[in-house]
Design a protein around this motif. Structure first.
Motif, mmCIF file in Angstrom:
data_model
loop_
_atom_site.group_PDB
_atom_site.id
_atom_site.type_symbol
_atom_site.label_atom_id
_atom_site.label_comp_id
_atom_site.label_asym_id
_atom_site.label_seq_id
_atom_site.Cartn_x
_atom_site.Cartn_y
_atom_site.Cartn_z
ATOM 1 N N ASP A 13 5.293 -5.996 0.654
ATOM 2 C CA ASP A 13 5.519 -6.804 1.852
ATOM 3 C C ASP A 13 4.448 -7.881 2.045
ATOM 4 O O ASP A 13 4.501 -8.645 3.005
ATOM 5 C CB ASP A 13 5.610 -5.914 3.093
ATOM 6 N N GLY A 14 3.464 -7.913 1.140
ATOM 7 C CA GLY A 14 2.433 -8.944 1.216
ATOM 8 C C GLY A 14 1.349 -8.707 2.234
ATOM 9 O O GLY A 14 0.517 -9.584 2.468
ATOM 10 N N SER A 15 1.324 -7.511 2.811
ATOM 11 C CA SER A 15 0.315 -7.193 3.830
ATOM 12 C C SER A 15 -0.486 -5.965 3.398
ATOM 13 O O SER A 15 0.080 -4.891 3.185
ATOM 14 C CB SER A 15 0.997 -6.939 5.179
ATOM 15 N N PHE A 16 -1.790 -6.123 3.255
ATOM 16 C CA PHE A 16 -2.683 -5.043 2.810
ATOM 17 C C PHE A 16 -2.983 -4.146 4.008
ATOM 18 O O PHE A 16 -3.954 -4.328 4.724
ATOM 19 C CB PHE A 16 -3.973 -5.643 2.248
ATOM 20 N N GLY A 17 -2.100 -3.153 4.212
ATOM 21 C CA GLY A 17 -2.244 -2.227 5.327
ATOM 22 C C GLY A 17 -2.599 -0.831 4.865
ATOM 23 O O GLY A 17 -3.067 -0.642 3.727
ATOM 24 N N PRO A 18 -2.359 0.168 5.706
ATOM 25 C CA PRO A 18 -2.733 1.553 5.398
ATOM 26 C C PRO A 18 -2.115 2.093 4.108
ATOM 27 O O PRO A 18 -2.788 2.767 3.337
ATOM 28 C CB PRO A 18 -2.224 2.330 6.620
ATOM 29 N N GLN A 19 -0.823 1.795 3.881
ATOM 30 C CA GLN A 19 -0.162 2.302 2.677
ATOM 31 C C GLN A 19 -0.806 1.737 1.412
ATOM 32 O O GLN A 19 -1.060 2.467 0.443
ATOM 33 C CB GLN A 19 1.322 1.954 2.690
ATOM 34 N N THR A 20 -1.116 0.434 1.443
ATOM 35 C CA THR A 20 -1.737 -0.207 0.288
ATOM 36 C C THR A 20 -3.154 0.313 0.082
ATOM 37 O O THR A 20 -3.577 0.566 -1.046
ATOM 38 C CB THR A 20 -1.759 -1.738 0.473
ATOM 39 N N LEU A 21 -3.890 0.480 1.161
ATOM 40 C CA LEU A 21 -5.256 1.005 1.073
ATOM 41 C C LEU A 21 -5.257 2.388 0.431
ATOM 42 O O LEU A 21 -6.070 2.672 -0.465
ATOM 43 C CB LEU A 21 -5.875 1.074 2.474
ATOM 44 N N LYS A 22 -4.338 3.230 0.855
ATOM 45 C CA LYS A 22 -4.238 4.588 0.307
ATOM 46 C C LYS A 22 -3.896 4.538 -1.184
ATOM 47 O O LYS A 22 -4.493 5.263 -1.991
ATOM 48 C CB LYS A 22 -3.164 5.369 1.060
ATOM 49 N N ALA A 23 -2.958 3.645 -1.564
ATOM 50 C CA ALA A 23 -2.550 3.533 -2.968
ATOM 51 C C ALA A 23 -3.685 2.997 -3.838
ATOM 52 O O ALA A 23 -3.875 3.442 -4.975
ATOM 53 C CB ALA A 23 -1.319 2.632 -3.077
ATOM 54 N N VAL A 24 -4.448 2.024 -3.307
ATOM 55 C CA VAL A 24 -5.576 1.457 -4.060
ATOM 56 C C VAL A 24 -6.640 2.518 -4.304
ATOM 57 O O VAL A 24 -7.148 2.668 -5.424
ATOM 58 C CB VAL A 24 -6.182 0.251 -3.315
ATOM 59 N N LYS A 25 -6.994 3.269 -3.269
ATOM 60 C CA LYS A 25 -8.013 4.313 -3.415
ATOM 61 C C LYS A 25 -7.564 5.380 -4.421
ATOM 62 O O LYS A 25 -8.368 5.864 -5.224
ATOM 63 C CB LYS A 25 -8.312 4.948 -2.058
ATOM 64 N N LYS A 26 -6.285 5.731 -4.370
ATOM 65 C CA LYS A 26 -5.743 6.722 -5.310
ATOM 66 C C LYS A 26 -5.837 6.199 -6.736
ATOM 67 O O LYS A 26 -6.219 6.922 -7.661
ATOM 68 C CB LYS A 26 -4.289 7.034 -4.960
ATOM 69 N N PHE A 27 -5.503 4.906 -6.927
ATOM 70 C CA PHE A 27 -5.582 4.294 -8.247
ATOM 71 C C PHE A 27 -7.024 4.245 -8.736
ATOM 72 O O PHE A 27 -7.324 4.585 -9.890
ATOM 73 C CB PHE A 27 -4.996 2.879 -8.206
ATOM 74 N N GLN A 28 -7.938 3.824 -7.862
ATOM 75 C CA GLN A 28 -9.348 3.732 -8.244
ATOM 76 C C GLN A 28 -9.892 5.095 -8.664
ATOM 77 O O GLN A 28 -10.617 5.214 -9.660
ATOM 78 C CB GLN A 28 -10.167 3.176 -7.072
ATOM 79 N N LYS A 29 -9.525 6.102 -7.913
ATOM 80 C CA LYS A 29 -9.984 7.459 -8.227
ATOM 81 C C LYS A 29 -9.458 7.905 -9.586
ATOM 82 O O LYS A 29 -10.181 8.528 -10.376
ATOM 83 C CB LYS A 29 -9.528 8.424 -7.133
ATOM 84 N N SER A 30 -8.180 7.560 -9.873
ATOM 85 C CA SER A 30 -7.577 7.963 -11.150
ATOM 86 C C SER A 30 -8.232 7.274 -12.344
ATOM 87 O O SER A 30 -8.175 7.774 -13.467
ATOM 88 C CB SER A 30 -6.070 7.651 -11.146
ATOM 89 N N LYS A 31 -8.866 6.116 -12.096
ATOM 90 C CA LYS A 31 -9.516 5.367 -13.165
ATOM 91 C C LYS A 31 -11.029 5.578 -13.201
ATOM 92 O O LYS A 31 -11.742 4.939 -13.968
ATOM 93 C CB LYS A 31 -9.231 3.863 -12.997
#
Length: 248
Positions: free
Chosen positions: A211-229
């Motif tokens: 949706d082009g907006s960096f909100g809670p869902q995106t923040l959660k997904a980014v942190k999950k991705f960072q942790k996995s890497k």
């Protein structure tokens, strides 16, 4: 005279083959991909990812079939025959639209009347494992999909941690590989509150709603991705996170 006849026959053959090729090209460039692992549905049109939606799938792993199927049936406000509830009734669990899937081996039912992607009268179930095998969507989402998805397009259902971009490449969905190489990249640092096309690219890479907006869902997904890497899970998409996102 004979040469003219031969030329005429060859001309007819070429035209016929060109018409025969069009459905195949359309099918390759348009597809629905459903990932039961994340309970998300992606719609590709012209080989390009258009939208990702949250869905609900089967209560147990085996209820929603996996594989490659075909969209063969589209109905507005389909009645719920089992409960004798007419289409359009707020009590109808099938919601506003029905997109039926041809699922071979389903006791001979391949007309798209048993398994389908449909709306719901229970929005709170979206994102969970709640159905008897069908794929549920919010009514506004299934209406959007209904208006764009053509009959006979492929519908892929799987359960995996693989991204939609990788799945599209795997299934040979149109120009997905070329499109990704062309625009799935950005150089700016993104964080909570960021907006714009770069955020949409990030969201598509993470297989969440773009949706082009960096909100809670995106923040959660980014942190999950960072942790996995093995990166610092701070939710900020800087050089190291971008490199991990776009590395092969």
């Amino acid at each position: 005279m004979k040469l003219k006849n031969i030329a005429l026959v060859l001309g007819i053959l070429v035209v016929s083959l060109s018409f025969m090729a069009k459905p195949a090209e359309a099918a390759q460039n348009e597809a629905i991909i459903i990932n039961k692992s994340s309970n998300q549905l992606a719609f590709y049109e012209k080989g390009k990812l258009q939208k990702v939606f949250p869905v609900a799938t089967g209560k147990t792993k085996g209820l929603t079939p996996e594989g490659k199927f075909t969209l063969v049936n589209k109905v507005k406000n389909r009645p719920w025959y089992k409960g004798n509830i007419p289409g359009g009734d707020p009590r109808n669990p099938l919601g506003a639209r029905w997109l039926g899937l041809k699922v071979p081996g389903d006791w001979g039912h391949t007309s798209g009347n048993v398994y389908g992607v449909h709306g719901t009268n229970n929005s709170s179930s979206i994102g969970t494992y709640a159905s008897n095998g069908c794929i549920r969507m919010h009514n506004k989402d299934v209406i959007w999909l209904y208006d764009r998805a053509d009959h006979n397009i492929p519908v892929y259902i799987t359960s995996t941690s693989t991204s939609f971009t990788a799945l599209a490449d795997k299934y040979g969905v149109g120009k997905a590989k070329k499109v990704v190489a062309g625009y799935e990249a950005f150089n700016e640092t993104l964080r909570y509150g960021s907006k714009g096309e770069s955020v949409k690219i990030l969201q598509r890479k993470l297989s969440i709603t773009a949706d082009g907006s960096f909100g809670p869902q995106t923040l959660k997904a980014v942190k999950k991705f960072q942790k996995s890497k093995g990166l610092v899970a701070d939710g900020i998409v800087g050089p190291n996170t971008r490199k991990a996102l776009f590395s092969k």
